[in-house]
Design a protein around this motif. Structure first.
Motif, short mmCIF file in Angstrom:
data_model
loop_
_atom_site.label_atom_id
_atom_site.label_comp_id
_atom_site.label_asym_id
_atom_site.label_seq_id
_atom_site.Cartn_x
_atom_site.Cartn_y
_atom_site.Cartn_z
N SER A 9 3.84 53.62 116.24
CA SER A 9 2.68 53.08 115.52
C SER A 9 2.94 53.10 114.00
O SER A 9 2.53 52.18 113.29
N ALA A 10 3.61 54.14 113.52
CA ALA A 10 3.92 54.23 112.09
C ALA A 10 4.95 53.16 111.70
O ALA A 10 4.82 52.51 110.66
N LEU A 11 5.97 52.99 112.55
CA LEU A 11 6.98 51.96 112.27
C LEU A 11 6.35 50.56 112.28
O LEU A 11 6.62 49.74 111.39
N ASP A 12 5.49 50.30 113.27
CA ASP A 12 4.81 49.00 113.34
C ASP A 12 3.99 48.75 112.08
O ASP A 12 3.94 47.63 111.57
N LEU A 13 3.35 49.82 111.58
CA LEU A 13 2.53 49.67 110.38
C LEU A 13 3.41 49.35 109.17
O LEU A 13 3.07 48.50 108.35
N LEU A 14 4.59 50.00 109.06
CA LEU A 14 5.49 49.71 107.95
C LEU A 14 5.94 48.25 107.97
O LEU A 14 6.00 47.59 106.93
N LEU A 15 6.26 47.75 109.18
CA LEU A 15 6.69 46.35 109.29
C LEU A 15 5.53 45.41 108.92
O LEU A 15 5.74 44.39 108.24
N ALA A 16 4.31 45.77 109.33
CA ALA A 16 3.14 44.95 108.99
C ALA A 16 2.89 44.98 107.48
O ALA A 16 2.54 43.95 106.88
N MET A 17 3.10 46.14 106.86
CA MET A 17 2.92 46.24 105.40
C MET A 17 3.95 45.38 104.69
O MET A 17 3.65 44.77 103.65
N GLY A 18 5.15 45.32 105.23
CA GLY A 18 6.17 44.45 104.65
C GLY A 18 5.75 42.99 104.70
O GLY A 18 5.85 42.26 103.71
N ARG A 19 5.24 42.59 105.87
CA ARG A 19 4.78 41.20 106.03
C ARG A 19 3.64 40.89 105.07
O ARG A 19 3.59 39.83 104.45
N GLU A 20 2.68 41.83 104.94
CA GLU A 20 1.50 41.59 104.11
C GLU A 20 1.84 41.56 102.62
O GLU A 20 1.20 40.85 101.85
N SER A 21 2.84 42.34 102.22
CA SER A 21 3.20 42.39 100.80
C SER A 21 4.10 41.23 100.39
O SER A 21 4.17 40.89 99.22
N HIS A 22 4.83 40.67 101.37
CA HIS A 22 5.81 39.64 101.10
C HIS A 22 5.20 38.51 100.28
O HIS A 22 4.09 38.08 100.57
N ALA A 70 9.40 54.91 102.27
CA ALA A 70 9.63 53.63 102.93
C ALA A 70 9.36 52.53 101.91
O ALA A 70 8.46 52.67 101.09
N HIS A 71 10.15 51.50 101.94
CA HIS A 71 9.84 50.34 101.13
C HIS A 71 10.43 49.09 101.75
O HIS A 71 11.22 49.17 102.69
N SER A 72 10.01 47.95 101.24
CA SER A 72 10.46 46.69 101.84
C SER A 72 11.45 45.98 100.93
O SER A 72 11.46 46.17 99.71
N HIS A 73 12.31 45.19 101.57
CA HIS A 73 13.23 44.31 100.87
C HIS A 73 12.91 42.88 101.25
O HIS A 73 13.34 42.40 102.31
N PRO A 74 12.14 42.19 100.42
CA PRO A 74 11.77 40.80 100.73
C PRO A 74 12.98 39.88 100.88
O PRO A 74 12.88 38.83 101.51
N ASN A 75 14.13 40.26 100.32
CA ASN A 75 15.33 39.41 100.48
C ASN A 75 16.05 39.67 101.79
O ASN A 75 17.05 39.02 102.10
#
Ligand SMILES: [Zn+2]
Length: 123
Positions: A9-22, A70-75
């Motif tokens: 559930s935490a991993l799914d949330l991180l991926l969703a946060m990446g999508r939402e911030s993109h 955790a952080h996202s890489h939009p590239n």
């Protein structure tokens, strides 16, 4: 504490946060219970640019025991930058990067030195 797993559930949330911030990047701090990463703490003001994650540590509650980040890489690149590794060194032992397109396998976990670390996903 040895951190070996993350709750799905935490991993799914991180991926969703990446999508939402993109196409912007988000950054968050992770906390764990019994060796399993279970909680995500989005730090106010941590949404940054594409170059590197920047968490304003004066915003981190003093009682928050930080396991990692955790952080996202939009590239879409799933490896840490030099700036990321400097940030990892001061923010815990496990560091997750999620990358575009933020699918179930579009993430990796790293040690503070930037080496890939295996992280089990548990229900
Ligand atoms: Zn990064």
């Amino acid at each position: 504490m040895n951190i070996s797993a993350i709750q799905k559930s935490a991993l799914d949330l991180l991926l969703a946060m990446g999508r939402e911030s993109h196409p912007r990047e988000f950054a968050a701090l992770l906390t764990a219970e019994s060796g399993v990463i279970s909680d995500i703490n989005l730090i106010p003001g941590s949404i940054g640019g594409e170059a590197s994650a920047q968490v304003p540590f004066e915003m981190v509650p003093l009682n928050l025991h930080v396991t990692g980040s955790a952080h996202s890489h939009p590239n879409g690149t799933l490896f840490p930058s030099d700036a990321d590794i400097r940030f990892f060194a001061v923010s815990g032992s496990r560091h997750i990067i999620v990358g575009y397109p933020y699918g179930p396998d579009d993430w990796r976990c790293f040690s503070p030195e930037g080496r890939p670390v295996r992280l089990e996903v548990v229900p």
